[in-house]
Design a protein around this motif. Structure first.
Motif, PDB file in Angstrom:
ATOM      1  N   GLY A  25      13.523 -20.785 -16.902  1.00  0.00           N
ATOM      2  CA  GLY A  25      13.654 -21.574 -18.192  1.00  0.00           C
ATOM      3  C   GLY A  25      14.314 -22.714 -18.171  1.00  0.00           C
ATOM      4  O   GLY A  25      13.120 -23.466 -17.052  1.00  0.00           O
ATOM      5  N   VAL A  26      15.685 -23.936 -18.548  1.00  0.00           N
ATOM      6  CA  VAL A  26      15.589 -25.134 -18.577  1.00  0.00           C
ATOM      7  C   VAL A  26      16.919 -24.988 -18.061  1.00  0.00           C
ATOM      8  O   VAL A  26      17.807 -24.253 -18.256  1.00  0.00           O
ATOM      9  N   VAL A  27      17.039 -25.760 -16.363  1.00  0.00           N
ATOM     10  CA  VAL A  27      18.923 -25.666 -16.267  1.00  0.00           C
ATOM     11  C   VAL A  27      19.002 -27.246 -16.005  1.00  0.00           C
ATOM     12  O   VAL A  27      18.369 -28.197 -15.278  1.00  0.00           O
ATOM     13  N   TRP A  28      20.125 -27.264 -16.590  1.00  0.00           N
ATOM     14  CA  TRP A  28      20.504 -28.649 -16.599  1.00  0.00           C
ATOM     15  C   TRP A  28      21.048 -29.070 -15.828  1.00  0.00           C
ATOM     16  O   TRP A  28      22.171 -28.433 -15.130  1.00  0.00           O
ATOM     17  N   LEU A  29      21.633 -30.597 -14.982  1.00  0.00           N
ATOM     18  CA  LEU A  29      22.126 -30.678 -14.207  1.00  0.00           C
ATOM     19  C   LEU A  29      23.114 -31.500 -14.918  1.00  0.00           C
ATOM     20  O   LEU A  29      23.236 -32.195 -15.262  1.00  0.00           O
ATOM     21  N   LYS A  30      24.530 -30.819 -14.981  1.00  0.00           N
ATOM     22  CA  LYS A  30      25.865 -30.760 -15.824  1.00  0.00           C
ATOM     23  C   LYS A  30      26.129 -32.440 -14.975  1.00  0.00           C
ATOM     24  O   LYS A  30      26.274 -32.498 -13.656  1.00  0.00           O
ATOM     25  N   ASP A  31      27.343 -33.691 -15.813  1.00  0.00           N
ATOM     26  CA  ASP A  31      27.146 -34.763 -15.296  1.00  0.00           C
ATOM     27  C   ASP A  31      26.502 -35.900 -14.530  1.00  0.00           C
ATOM     28  O   ASP A  31      27.126 -37.143 -13.793  1.00  0.00           O
ATOM     29  N   VAL A  32      24.648 -35.736 -14.717  1.00  0.00           N
ATOM     30  CA  VAL A  32      24.082 -36.340 -14.913  1.00  0.00           C
ATOM     31  C   VAL A  32      23.317 -36.640 -16.188  1.00  0.00           C
ATOM     32  O   VAL A  32      22.720 -36.806 -16.563  1.00  0.00           O
ATOM     33  N   SER A  33      23.204 -38.270 -16.292  1.00  0.00           N
ATOM     34  CA  SER A  33      22.429 -38.993 -16.901  1.00  0.00           C
ATOM     35  C   SER A  33      21.192 -39.473 -16.266  1.00  0.00           C
ATOM     36  O   SER A  33      21.004 -40.296 -15.527  1.00  0.00           O
ATOM     37  N   PHE A  34      20.168 -40.617 -17.240  1.00  0.00           N
ATOM     38  CA  PHE A  34      19.085 -40.452 -17.083  1.00  0.00           C
ATOM     39  C   PHE A  34      18.513 -41.312 -18.546  1.00  0.00           C
ATOM     40  O   PHE A  34      18.413 -41.015 -19.682  1.00  0.00           O
ATOM     41  N   LYS A  35      17.773 -42.623 -18.157  1.00  0.00           N
ATOM     42  CA  LYS A  35      17.646 -44.123 -18.740  1.00  0.00           C
ATOM     43  C   LYS A  35      15.870 -44.051 -18.850  1.00  0.00           C
ATOM     44  O   LYS A  35      15.285 -43.849 -19.189  1.00  0.00           O
ATOM     45  N   ASP A  36      15.844 -44.822 -17.755  1.00  0.00           N
ATOM     46  CA  ASP A  36      14.916 -45.221 -17.044  1.00  0.00           C
ATOM     47  C   ASP A  36      15.004 -45.053 -15.151  1.00  0.00           C
ATOM     48  O   ASP A  36      16.215 -45.229 -14.701  1.00  0.00           O
ATOM     49  N   GLY A  37      13.942 -44.793 -15.316  1.00  0.00           N
ATOM     50  CA  GLY A  37      13.943 -45.264 -13.310  1.00  0.00           C
ATOM     51  C   GLY A  37      13.067 -44.177 -12.809  1.00  0.00           C
ATOM     52  O   GLY A  37      11.635 -44.161 -13.357  1.00  0.00           O
ATOM     53  N   ALA A  38      13.155 -44.070 -11.695  1.00  0.00           N
ATOM     54  CA  ALA A  38      12.040 -42.634 -11.147  1.00  0.00           C
ATOM     55  C   ALA A  38      13.157 -41.196 -11.079  1.00  0.00           C
ATOM     56  O   ALA A  38      14.092 -41.477 -10.599  1.00  0.00           O
ATOM     57  N   ILE A  39      11.970 -40.665 -11.056  1.00  0.00           N
ATOM     58  CA  ILE A  39      12.656 -39.057 -11.036  1.00  0.00           C
ATOM     59  C   ILE A  39      11.701 -38.492  -9.287  1.00  0.00           C
ATOM     60  O   ILE A  39      10.266 -38.513  -9.620  1.00  0.00           O
TER      61      ILE A  39
END
Length: 217
Positions: free
Chosen positions: A63-77
């Motif tokens: 399924g999909v597991v979201w990280l709480k209190d973590v946001s992302f726009k630009d950068g690297a994963i």
């Protein structure tokens, strides 16, 4: 050159280096600790559990597991992934820039395609989707060969492999196993806003470890 000018130049260079480093700070996430500390949104994901293997800090989920209190726009994963060599069943990757649990960009892999002897289907190894409007079926039909590609280098279907997803404005670039050659480069179809980030799987459990996120302004 006067001594004071040299000193000033050195100080400015140091400040610029410090600013650049702080602007691109990398955060490493221990997925096992996040799971135990209720920092992962494991619903509606199922079968989320700590992986009992030699791989440290690894979890498995479907399924999909979201990280709480973590946001992302630009950068690297950066993340390590491991799927299964099960035909048309093993799909796993990273969802990001999520506006909600239904609207997000996702890069995911089909490990059972990594070493396909058929060239066209081998080029379905890594996929971009922009949910909910642009799933793989629509993208493949309307833009064949644009939003999916073969993986270079191609790991074994059941091995751990490292993924780097670089997001810069509308451009999304994917690298596998620290290769300097991109496996996929696409333009986002969901815009460039800030959003949630999550571990994405479908049909079968996928394994995740060593997640690191570098946010850039």
């Amino acid at each position: 050159m006067p001594f004071k000018i040299i000193v000033s130049a050195i100080i400015l260079a140091c400040l610029a280096t410090t600013f650049s480093a702080s602007a691109q700070h990398t955060t490493h996430y221990n997925l096992v600790k996040l799971f135990h500390n209720d920092k992962l949104e494991t619903r509606p994901a199922t079968q989320t559990h700590v992986l009992d293997s030699s791989k440290k800090q690894a979890i498995s989920t479907m399924g999909v597991v979201w990280l709480k209190d973590v946001s992302f726009k630009d950068g690297a994963i950066d993340v390590d992934l491991r799927g299964k060599d099960v035909f048309l069943k093993s799909f796993l990757g990273i969802a990001f820039r999520a506006k909600d649990t239904a609207a997000y960009d996702v890069i995911y892999f089909r490990p059972f395609r990594f070493h396909s002897t058929d060239t066209p289907t081998r080029k379905w190894s890594v996929q971009y989707m922009a949910m909910p409007d642009f799933d793989y079926s629509r993208l493949r039909k309307e833009h064949p060969g644009v939003y999916e590609n073969a993986v270079n280098p191609a790991p074994n279907a059941t091995d751990w492999f490292h993924v780097t997803i670089v997001v810069n404005g509308e451009w999304i670039t994917v690298y596998v196993n620290h290769s300097k050659t991109e496996s996929l480069k696409v333009k986002s179809l969901n815009g460039t806003g800030t959003g949630k980030i999550g571990l994405w799987t479908s049909d079968l459990n996928g394994d995740f470890a060593d997640l690191a996120i570098k946010n850039t302004p």
